[in-house]
Write an enzyme that holds these catalytic residues in place. Sequence first.
Site, PDB file in Angstrom:
ATOM      1  CG  ASP A  34      12.280 -12.251   2.338  1.00 29.05           C
ATOM      2  OD1 ASP A  34      12.407 -10.638   1.594  1.00 29.05           O
ATOM      3  OD2 ASP A  34      11.434 -13.070   1.354  1.00 29.05           O
TER       4      ASP A  34
ATOM      5  CG  ASP B 126       8.810  -8.574  -1.689  1.00 27.86           C
ATOM      6  OD1 ASP B 126       9.310  -7.666  -1.555  1.00 27.86           O
ATOM      7  OD2 ASP B 126       7.585  -8.147  -2.106  1.00 27.86           O
TER       8      ASP B 126
ATOM      9  N   GLY C 109      15.377  -6.254  -6.102  1.00 26.66           N
ATOM     10  CA  GLY C 109      15.328  -5.195  -6.349  1.00 26.66           C
ATOM     11  C   GLY C 109      14.844  -4.549  -7.556  1.00 26.66           C
ATOM     12  N   GLY C 110      14.222  -3.248  -7.074  1.00 28.02           N
ATOM     13  CA  GLY C 110      13.404  -3.714  -8.723  1.00 28.02           C
ATOM     14  C   GLY C 110      13.750  -2.520 -10.100  1.00 28.02           C
TER      15      GLY C 110
ATOM     16  CG  HIS D 177      11.552   1.808  -8.921  1.00 27.19           C
ATOM     17  ND1 HIS D 177      11.341   2.025  -7.824  1.00 27.19           N
ATOM     18  CD2 HIS D 177      11.349   0.109  -8.856  1.00 27.19           C
ATOM     19  CE1 HIS D 177      11.387   0.345  -6.501  1.00 27.19           C
ATOM     20  NE2 HIS D 177      10.965  -0.528  -7.106  1.00 27.19           N
TER      21      HIS D 177
ATOM     22  CB  THR E  87      11.591  -6.776   2.437  1.00 27.52           C
ATOM     23  OG1 THR E  87      11.709  -6.983   1.693  1.00 27.52           O
ATOM     24  CG2 THR E  87      11.780  -5.642   3.164  1.00 27.52           C
TER      25      THR E  87
END
Length: 253
Positions: free
Chosen positions: A11, A13, A54-55, A84, A124
């Site tokens: 992963d 972040d 997810g942003g 975003h 990720t």
Amino acid sequence: MSDRLQGLIFDVDGTLANTERDGHRVAFNRAFAEAGLDWNWSVKFYGELLVVSGGKERIKYFLQRYLPNFHPPQNLIDFVAHLHKLKTKHYLELLRSGTIQLRPGTKRLIEEARQARIAMAIATTTSFPNVVALLEKYLDLDWFEVIAAGDIVPAKKPAPDIFYYVVEKMKLPPENFLVLEDSDNGLESATAAGLKTIVTVNNYTENQDFSQAALVVSDLGEPEQPCRVIRGNFEGDYLDLASLRSLLPFIEH
Ligand code: XBP
Ligand code: MG
């Protein structure tokens, strides 16, 4: 069924680097300011929003849950996509400025795995440009056979899609992989894909439920900077390939 370790899936972040508090969160706030919005996500509040991976999905969740009466200046999807895009621009600037460093033990383990010809991949939820920037700055893109990021799959973590995608591309049996993750969403995603997972916690995730993890530690550790074992059967100071291999036979298949 061989218990040989053949692949590592990382992963990004919270695992390769602690990117959320001083990276993504700051980038979101700079994007909101640039868009003329008075939204400011505090360190604590951002921790609440991290429940959503997810942003773009996180911005939508924020609006639906906390600003239900907000009327975007254009249709919601385009508005969120615009915000975003600004956020990713700010995040890349922060990353390139050196604000974010790799976590302890990550480069050491990755270099050891390379020498041992262990196949490596990235799985990720973050956007692909963010991964490329981090890997180019501190590691090497070529060291990873597959880089699966963001919208490449229909459903983000905790859905298993991203890990299914990587395992399918790597053409190795799921039981010969180990996953390195930091969050309950990531652990749930990897576990649902039938993968054994080691969790390195961080400030945002340390109190989450990791009962399905093979091992939970503070970080991967370094010889001169021992990790702390939070749950599981490990007595060393740092995780290297030998430690990971010793974990394989004792994990339920
Ligand atoms: C963490 C995420 C990402 C980042 C923000 O991904 O959930 O959404 O918080 O990045 P992982 P984006 O732990 O799976 O690496 O804004 O590009 O989504
Ligand atoms: Mg993570």
